[in-house]
Design a protein around this motif. Structure first.
Motif, PDB file in Angstrom:
ATOM      1  N   GLY A   1      23.168  51.985  60.251  1.00  0.00           N
ATOM      2  CA  GLY A   1      21.668  51.362  60.745  1.00  0.00           C
ATOM      3  C   GLY A   1      21.768  51.208  62.219  1.00  0.00           C
ATOM      4  N   LEU A   2      20.742  51.432  62.781  1.00  0.00           N
ATOM      5  CA  LEU A   2      20.582  51.158  64.306  1.00  0.00           C
ATOM      6  C   LEU A   2      19.172  50.908  64.764  1.00  0.00           C
ATOM      7  CD1 LEU A   2      21.363  51.653  67.263  1.00  0.00           C
ATOM      8  CD2 LEU A   2      20.608  54.293  66.948  1.00  0.00           C
ATOM      9  N   VAL A   3      19.080  49.655  65.634  1.00  0.00           N
ATOM     10  CA  VAL A   3      17.867  49.321  66.188  1.00  0.00           C
ATOM     11  C   VAL A   3      18.173  49.339  67.730  1.00  0.00           C
ATOM     12  CG1 VAL A   3      16.192  47.694  66.837  1.00  0.00           C
ATOM     13  CG2 VAL A   3      16.835  48.445  64.160  1.00  0.00           C
ATOM     14  N   ALA A   4      17.642  50.178  68.730  1.00  0.00           N
ATOM     15  CA  ALA A   4      17.707  50.302  69.876  1.00  0.00           C
ATOM     16  C   ALA A   4      16.362  50.354  70.489  1.00  0.00           C
ATOM     17  CB  ALA A   4      18.496  51.334  70.311  1.00  0.00           C
ATOM     18  N   GLY A   5      16.095  49.505  71.312  1.00  0.00           N
ATOM     19  CA  GLY A   5      14.733  49.553  72.392  1.00  0.00           C
ATOM     20  C   GLY A   5      14.566  48.630  73.311  1.00  0.00           C
ATOM     21  N   LYS A   6      13.402  48.953  73.987  1.00  0.00           N
ATOM     22  CA  LYS A   6      13.020  47.895  75.159  1.00  0.00           C
ATOM     23  C   LYS A   6      13.105  46.450  74.516  1.00  0.00           C
ATOM     24  CE  LYS A   6      10.201  51.449  77.428  1.00  0.00           C
ATOM     25  NZ  LYS A   6       8.955  52.056  77.817  1.00  0.00           N
TER      26      LYS A   6
ATOM     27  N   PHE B   1      20.041  56.686  85.053  1.00  0.00           N
ATOM     28  CA  PHE B   1      19.076  57.482  85.906  1.00  0.00           C
ATOM     29  C   PHE B   1      18.864  58.908  84.825  1.00  0.00           C
ATOM     30  CE2 PHE B   1      23.075  59.619  87.017  1.00  0.00           C
ATOM     31  CZ  PHE B   1      22.934  60.901  87.079  1.00  0.00           C
ATOM     32  N   PHE B   2      17.577  59.423  85.136  1.00  0.00           N
ATOM     33  CA  PHE B   2      17.328  60.721  84.616  1.00  0.00           C
ATOM     34  C   PHE B   2      16.901  61.913  85.722  1.00  0.00           C
ATOM     35  CE2 PHE B   2      13.118  63.128  83.759  1.00  0.00           C
ATOM     36  CZ  PHE B   2      13.565  63.920  82.587  1.00  0.00           C
ATOM     37  N   ALA B   3      17.305  63.152  85.154  1.00  0.00           N
ATOM     38  CA  ALA B   3      17.017  64.297  86.006  1.00  0.00           C
ATOM     39  C   ALA B   3      16.802  65.417  85.299  1.00  0.00           C
ATOM     40  CB  ALA B   3      18.257  64.632  86.924  1.00  0.00           C
ATOM     41  N   LYS B   4      15.606  66.069  85.620  1.00  0.00           N
ATOM     42  CA  LYS B   4      15.331  67.433  84.884  1.00  0.00           C
ATOM     43  C   LYS B   4      15.757  68.728  85.921  1.00  0.00           C
ATOM     44  CE  LYS B   4      13.248  69.910  82.042  1.00  0.00           C
ATOM     45  NZ  LYS B   4      11.771  69.881  81.710  1.00  0.00           N
TER      46      LYS B   4
ATOM     47  N   PHE C   1      18.992  65.557  81.839  1.00  0.00           N
ATOM     48  CA  PHE C   1      20.105  65.013  81.771  1.00  0.00           C
ATOM     49  C   PHE C   1      20.070  63.553  82.161  1.00  0.00           C
ATOM     50  CE2 PHE C   1      24.218  64.074  84.341  1.00  0.00           C
ATOM     51  CZ  PHE C   1      24.814  64.810  83.926  1.00  0.00           C
ATOM     52  N   PHE C   2      20.761  62.729  81.462  1.00  0.00           N
ATOM     53  CA  PHE C   2      20.734  61.317  81.388  1.00  0.00           C
ATOM     54  C   PHE C   2      22.049  60.689  81.617  1.00  0.00           C
ATOM     55  CE2 PHE C   2      17.622  63.100  78.244  1.00  0.00           C
ATOM     56  CZ  PHE C   2      16.679  62.200  78.501  1.00  0.00           C
ATOM     57  N   SER C   3      22.291  59.918  82.827  1.00  0.00           N
ATOM     58  CA  SER C   3      23.647  59.373  83.113  1.00  0.00           C
ATOM     59  C   SER C   3      23.434  58.006  83.732  1.00  0.00           C
ATOM     60  CB  SER C   3      24.362  60.292  83.714  1.00  0.00           C
ATOM     61  OG  SER C   3      25.818  59.967  83.515  1.00  0.00           O
ATOM     62  N   LYS C   4      24.718  57.676  84.578  1.00  0.00           N
ATOM     63  CA  LYS C   4      24.702  56.342  85.330  1.00  0.00           C
ATOM     64  C   LYS C   4      25.309  56.678  86.615  1.00  0.00           C
ATOM     65  CE  LYS C   4      25.621  52.182  83.198  1.00  0.00           C
ATOM     66  NZ  LYS C   4      26.179  51.386  82.449  1.00  0.00           N
ATOM     67  N   GLY C   5      24.689  56.040  87.622  1.00  0.00           N
ATOM     68  CA  GLY C   5      25.181  55.978  88.834  1.00  0.00           C
ATOM     69  C   GLY C   5      25.156  54.403  89.347  1.00  0.00           C
ATOM     70  N   LYS C   6      24.784  54.042  89.940  1.00  0.00           N
ATOM     71  CA  LYS C   6      24.582  52.442  90.194  1.00  0.00           C
ATOM     72  C   LYS C   6      23.672  51.982  89.185  1.00  0.00           C
ATOM     73  CE  LYS C   6      24.433  52.811  95.361  1.00  0.00           C
ATOM     74  NZ  LYS C   6      23.613  52.755  96.520  1.00  0.00           N
TER      75      LYS C   6
ATOM     76  N   TYR D   1      19.964  62.329  71.762  1.00  0.00           N
ATOM     77  CA  TYR D   1      18.756  62.644  72.549  1.00  0.00           C
ATOM     78  C   TYR D   1      17.914  61.642  72.622  1.00  0.00           C
ATOM     79  CZ  TYR D   1      15.040  65.713  74.541  1.00  0.00           C
ATOM     80  OH  TYR D   1      13.989  66.358  74.951  1.00  0.00           O
ATOM     81  N   LYS D   2      17.521  60.988  71.284  1.00  0.00           N
ATOM     82  CA  LYS D   2      16.676  59.805  71.211  1.00  0.00           C
ATOM     83  C   LYS D   2      17.159  58.682  72.254  1.00  0.00           C
ATOM     84  CE  LYS D   2      15.531  60.220  66.324  1.00  0.00           C
ATOM     85  NZ  LYS D   2      16.520  60.960  65.822  1.00  0.00           N
ATOM     86  N   LEU D   3      18.289  58.442  72.223  1.00  0.00           N
ATOM     87  CA  LEU D   3      18.825  57.550  73.112  1.00  0.00           C
ATOM     88  C   LEU D   3      18.838  57.716  74.590  1.00  0.00           C
ATOM     89  CD1 LEU D   3      22.004  56.392  71.043  1.00  0.00           C
ATOM     90  CD2 LEU D   3      20.133  54.638  71.590  1.00  0.00           C
ATOM     91  N   GLY D   4      18.845  58.957  74.787  1.00  0.00           N
ATOM     92  CA  GLY D   4      18.752  59.414  76.391  1.00  0.00           C
ATOM     93  C   GLY D   4      17.200  59.187  76.778  1.00  0.00           C
ATOM     94  N   LEU D   5      16.259  59.579  75.676  1.00  0.00           N
ATOM     95  CA  LEU D   5      14.952  59.244  76.127  1.00  0.00           C
ATOM     96  C   LEU D   5      14.503  57.897  76.362  1.00  0.00           C
ATOM     97  CD1 LEU D   5      13.445  62.002  73.985  1.00  0.00           C
ATOM     98  CD2 LEU D   5      13.522  62.116  76.209  1.00  0.00           C
ATOM     99  N   LEU D   6      15.153  57.050  75.214  1.00  0.00           N
ATOM    100  CA  LEU D   6      14.999  55.688  75.514  1.00  0.00           C
ATOM    101  C   LEU D   6      15.390  54.965  76.789  1.00  0.00           C
ATOM    102  CD1 LEU D   6      14.197  52.840  74.356  1.00  0.00           C
ATOM    103  CD2 LEU D   6      16.525  52.664  73.170  1.00  0.00           C
ATOM    104  N   SER D   7      16.733  55.677  77.236  1.00  0.00           N
ATOM    105  CA  SER D   7      17.181  55.093  78.339  1.00  0.00           C
ATOM    106  C   SER D   7      16.494  55.075  79.613  1.00  0.00           C
ATOM    107  CB  SER D   7      18.649  55.559  78.809  1.00  0.00           C
ATOM    108  OG  SER D   7      18.714  57.035  79.374  1.00  0.00           O
ATOM    109  N   ALA D   8      15.610  56.205  79.709  1.00  0.00           N
ATOM    110  CA  ALA D   8      14.699  56.701  80.764  1.00  0.00           C
ATOM    111  C   ALA D   8      13.131  56.255  80.676  1.00  0.00           C
ATOM    112  CB  ALA D   8      14.653  58.246  80.913  1.00  0.00           C
ATOM    113  N   GLY D   9      13.073  55.550  79.481  1.00  0.00           N
ATOM    114  CA  GLY D   9      11.751  54.784  79.319  1.00  0.00           C
ATOM    115  C   GLY D   9      10.779  55.719  78.763  1.00  0.00           C
ATOM    116  N   PHE D  10      11.034  56.889  78.261  1.00  0.00           N
ATOM    117  CA  PHE D  10      10.092  57.634  77.800  1.00  0.00           C
ATOM    118  C   PHE D  10       9.544  57.460  76.506  1.00  0.00           C
ATOM    119  CE2 PHE D  10      12.340  60.737  80.664  1.00  0.00           C
ATOM    120  CZ  PHE D  10      11.318  60.911  81.688  1.00  0.00           C
TER     121      PHE D  10
END
Length: 289
Positions: free
Chosen positions: A260-265, A132-135, A124-129, A203-212
């Motif tokens: 097309g899309l590029v998204a990353g650190k 964040f990521f939760a399993k 689960f990936f979302s935003k609070g402050k 799902y890829k974008l979620g994993l990216l947001s959490a730095g995986f």
């Protein structure tokens, strides 16, 4: 929008996640929308469930879903919810866990909040402050899981170390279909990156947001519902994202496609640019799936 209202949406998504998981584990029906584009009862149920909840709670907001007939009514709304009830339906059909629900909220076209939830894995990936990521553990619609989201939403992720630290290659996720079509066959992709193919872009974008992972590249079209929820989780301090063949993202458009899309650190995107000119990369972008 108040914090409590966002938390209520988490509860809705946890509830619908249980239904999606139950259908995923069953012998469900599949319908082809045309062009080898499957839809299942899970897509339709999740779309209608969230539409009804959002419409009742936020009657002045617009709504866009892949699985609901679109109208122009959303175009003049300040707030618009953008939903893909199951991004990666082909993976869902194959009983492959690389799919996710994607829900984004935009204000005047800017993505400000979102959820990516994979009911098959509990991620689960979302935003609070902050993002964040939760399993979570199924069943999902429990007080325990909700408390986990509250706790995790107050924490700060620290996964964004420079990808060039040490000798590890940046982890690059690409589409399974794009990999099969040879769109990433140029040697530098596998020589300079830890290249991996995966389903759902949400799902890829979620994993990216959490730095995986470090970076995502796609060379095929994306609809707003594919990417809005995930992009809303990428803060400008740590990430860069853009379409390769279009203007910068502005959501709630009449035409929902981008190309097309590029998204990353940031460090990973800069590293990619050192390997290939982005104009040259944009020439590889396809305008059809």
């Amino acid at each position: 929008m108040e914090e409590q209202e966002f938390q209520e949406v988490w509860r809705w998504v946890l509830t619908v996640g249980d239904s999606i998981l139950n259908i995923y584990r069953s012998d469900f029906e599949i319908r082809d929308k045309g062009g080898n584009d499957p839809v299942t009862e899970a897509d339709l149920y999740a779309s209608e469930f969230l539409f009804e909840k959002i419409s009742k709670q936020f009657p002045n907001h617009g709504f866009l879903s892949e699985e609901k007939a679109d109208t122009n009514r959303r175009l003049d709304k300040e707030w618009v919810w953008i939903l893909d009830p199951i991004d990666g339906t082909r993976e869902f059909v194959k009983k492959n866990d690389q799919f996710a629900l994607s829900l984004g909220l935009v204000r005047n076209g800017e993505p400000i909040w979102g959820i990516i939830f994979n009911p098959a894995t509990g991620e689960f990936f979302s935003k609070g402050k902050h993002s964040f990521f939760a399993k979570l553990q199924a069943p999902y619609a429990t007080d325990e899981n909700f408390r986990t989201l509250i706790v995790e939403s107050s924490s700060v992720l620290h996964p964004l170390q420079d990808v060039r630290d040490g000798k590890k290659k940046p982890i690059l996720l690409v589409s399974v279909s794009e990999m099969k079509e040879g769109l990433f066959s140029d040697p530098f992709w596998s020589e300079d990156f830890d290249l991996r193919a995966m389903g759902s872009i949400a799902y890829k974008l979620g994993l990216l947001s959490a730095g995986f992972i470090d970076i995502i590249v796609s060379l095929k079209p994306k609809n707003e519902w594919d990417i809005c929820g995930g992009i809303s989780l990428l803060d400008e301090e740590n990430f860069i994202y853009f379409p390769l063949k279009d203007k910068p993202y502005q959501f709630n458009q009449k035409t929902t496609l981008s190309f097309g899309l590029v998204a990353g650190k940031k460090s990973a995107v800069n590293y990619l640019e050192s390997k290939i000119d982005f104009h040259q990369l944009s020439l590889k972008v396809k305008e059809r799936w």
